[in-house]
Write a protein that holds these residues in place. Sequence first.
Motif, PDB file in Angstrom:
ATOM      1  N   VAL A  44      31.011  45.891  31.424  1.00 51.07           N
ATOM      2  CA  VAL A  44      31.443  44.655  30.761  1.00 51.07           C
ATOM      3  C   VAL A  44      30.247  43.791  30.380  1.00 51.07           C
ATOM      4  O   VAL A  44      29.180  43.861  30.978  1.00 51.07           O
ATOM      5  CB  VAL A  44      32.459  43.857  31.618  1.00 51.07           C
ATOM      6  N   PHE A  45      30.458  42.977  29.367  1.00 50.02           N
ATOM      7  CA  PHE A  45      29.422  42.115  28.814  1.00 50.02           C
ATOM      8  C   PHE A  45      28.921  41.135  29.875  1.00 50.02           C
ATOM      9  O   PHE A  45      29.741  40.605  30.621  1.00 50.02           O
ATOM     10  CB  PHE A  45      30.011  41.356  27.611  1.00 50.02           C
ATOM     11  N   PRO A  46      27.609  40.847  29.975  1.00 50.69           N
ATOM     12  CA  PRO A  46      26.547  41.292  29.066  1.00 50.69           C
ATOM     13  C   PRO A  46      25.877  42.620  29.430  1.00 50.69           C
ATOM     14  O   PRO A  46      25.047  43.098  28.664  1.00 50.69           O
ATOM     15  CB  PRO A  46      25.539  40.150  29.153  1.00 50.69           C
ATOM     16  N   ALA A  47      26.262  43.226  30.585  1.00 54.57           N
ATOM     17  CA  ALA A  47      25.623  44.499  30.947  1.00 54.57           C
ATOM     18  C   ALA A  47      26.062  45.605  29.985  1.00 54.57           C
ATOM     19  O   ALA A  47      25.288  46.489  29.631  1.00 54.57           O
ATOM     20  CB  ALA A  47      25.971  44.867  32.388  1.00 54.57           C
ATOM     21  N   GLY A  48      27.300  45.558  29.570  1.00 55.22           N
ATOM     22  CA  GLY A  48      27.845  46.543  28.640  1.00 55.22           C
ATOM     23  C   GLY A  48      28.606  45.834  27.541  1.00 55.22           C
ATOM     24  O   GLY A  48      28.629  44.598  27.491  1.00 55.22           O
ATOM     25  N   PRO A  49      29.256  46.620  26.672  1.00 55.64           N
ATOM     26  CA  PRO A  49      29.909  46.001  25.509  1.00 55.64           C
ATOM     27  C   PRO A  49      31.343  45.513  25.745  1.00 55.64           C
ATOM     28  O   PRO A  49      31.924  44.865  24.882  1.00 55.64           O
ATOM     29  CB  PRO A  49      29.939  47.156  24.497  1.00 55.64           C
ATOM     30  N   MET A  50      31.937  45.819  26.893  1.00 51.40           N
ATOM     31  CA  MET A  50      33.376  45.620  27.060  1.00 51.40           C
ATOM     32  C   MET A  50      33.718  44.210  27.547  1.00 51.40           C
ATOM     33  O   MET A  50      32.873  43.458  27.983  1.00 51.40           O
ATOM     34  CB  MET A  50      33.951  46.669  28.025  1.00 51.40           C
TER      35      MET A  50
END
Length: 755
Positions: free
Chosen positions: A219-225
């Motif tokens: 999940v955001f901000p580490a990932g796009p979700m």
Amino acid sequence: MTIHRGGRFLVAVAIAAAVAPGSGPSAQSLQAAVAAGERWETAFRELPVPANIRAYDERMSARPHHVGSPFDKDNAEWMLARFKEWGWDATIERFDVLFPTPKTRLLEMVTPTPFVATLEEPAVAVDPTSGQKAEQLPTYNAYSTDGDVTAPLVYVNYGRPVDYEHLDRLGVSVRGAIVIARYGASWRGIKPKVAAEHGAVGCLIYSDPKDDGYFGGGVFPAGPMRARDGVQRGSVMDMPVYPGDPLTPGVGATPGAKRLARADAATITRIPVLPISYGDAQPLLAALNGPLAPVAWRGALPITYRIGPGPATVHLKLAFNWDITPLYDVIARLAGSTYPDEWIIRGNHHDAWVNGAGDPASGMSAELEEARALGELRKQGWQPKRTIIYAAWDGEEPALLGSTEWVETHAAELEAHAVVYINTDSNGRGYLGMAGSHTLEPFINGVARSVEDPEARVSAWKRLQAATIAQGTPEARHEARTRDDLRIGALGSGSDFTPFLQHSGVPTLSLGYGGEDDSGIYHSIYDDFYHYTHFEDTDFAYGRLAAQTVGTAVIRLADADLLPFDFTRLAETVKGYVDDVQALLKGRQDEVRERNRQIEDGVFAATRDPRRPLVAPVAEPVPPALNFAPLENASAALTAAAGRYKKALASGSARLAGNAAVIRAVNAKLMQSERQLLDPAGLPHRKWYRHLLYAPGFYTGYDVKTLPGVRESIEQRQYTEADAEIARAAKVLEREAALVDAAAAELERLAPAAR
Ligand SMILES: [Zn+2]
């Protein structure tokens, strides 16, 4: 290497010209014209630069720019200046529309445990625009009505009609309750509409992590979700009835327009609706008791999904500022040299829910780069034969406001002059999405063959074909290998093409790249430049490809002497739809017969689990036979006319170039071909929608219903209405067949020997 081939029509004409016996000067000049056309196209495709698209995107998404915000207007003025700088004749058209913004938002659980929802998306340290709190629209659903309700909560899965059928079986009613539905599976505006029809007094819509969150990746901000506090804003207006300003249905929202009273606007919801994050939803869902949710209804929260009603009781209080707000469409023109009264129109919206680097700036920036490149081409000596109109629509997000009001205002001109409308919206990495009028199926396949994918280094067409083979059903795979063209989808709604196609009968294409990046920032404050440049088309290579693709289509449409419309694909598609509605009726009949038999045989009584009791279904009459003969005959007439036109084109095309009168006569007919599919009386219960072949579903929202009058009457068990709708659809198809026949007759005058 880029494949520099002409479209199907150009290829066919060039071959015919080369082999035609006694080809005289006209054939030579035609070949010269084709060569010149290809030269301009090739030159055009060299011009778009990813760094420019990146710069436009960064500029346009620098601050929140929803309808009515200072930066929305600022963006419109900035684009106006760019169009002018690039040599376009540009202007801003203003409309004044009803646009509600939140005044009060309160959601709290009153029993069994007090809890107040945060309704807040937090700033993220690494994301520089996420903290622009003063300008951000709070999380809300636009065109929810005001309301203050306290009621037990019921979980309704996606809130579709089929979900309520299941609730009936479980013996759960939502009458007097507040429902909580998850986003997905239907357009969001359908959820409160169906909830209200079942007697609910309020509606919450949340993003479940299974559909939109950690289930799909980091999940955001580490990932796009989507992270736990991310919320999907969005409109819940009843757009399947009519889009655009709720107070001015069917007419432009200009200063002097007659306006409805707000209480009379049919498209505002009947119950209050609020979107929430899964962070806010979890305590509410966890406090539900009652039947266990069916497996397919369970999301990815760490709770046991139950349906209720209660013991969770919630208090929902919403109030809005119901302001009339100005919106700003930017309209830019390049005048045509030979056919100035024939318009090729192309648009993308510029307003966003918040910063909108993806939706809409990724698509709008590609359009701007096309406009710059077309301006550059003009400086090099190119003159489009037809007039080109580039539009940047405002107010798409709330209700397709800018495009709808513009189309309604200019209805008479569009009727006379519009040739094609091309729409784009958000753009990303991946495959070319192609949907629209089936008369344009071969044309857009030709364009897709002419542009090169930056990752696979094959044409966008080849890549899409490969994806269809790799991921499609056996049937789709076979077709992708053997059919000349990849099928294009039919259009429902969800972007600015709707008023052009479904209200005004302008042949339409919706184009865009995507499919390789999953993301969870849709309509949140995190759809911004930081997210887009970290997780989506980070180098804007697909922004460049989008500009090349749409620009190529625009140049071809503007410069083709004979418009590249193909009726055999339309006829083939229509035949498929006629088969579909017959299969739909048969499926319904079989289903009802089987269920009635099970009721009669005591199957439900014998399998009833007393600890998890289901309500037995009631017997219903088997749907009657319907007479599809008018549709079958009309479809056959269209197939015959399309074949005649194709043959006349093949044998007459060599002599076309020297014959301006015939070209004009045929084009005049082709321009009216999509209009034939309209009935001014409109669809049942929604007369704004006049296209009898394509419409958004009354109970699906974005998803298309083809032959909508016929299909939805069958789905809604209105069999008398279905009979009438069959006759009406047959009539417009007969009219289309007559027009195609007349166009063929014009062409046949060129080659009398061929008859
Ligand atoms: Zn959009």
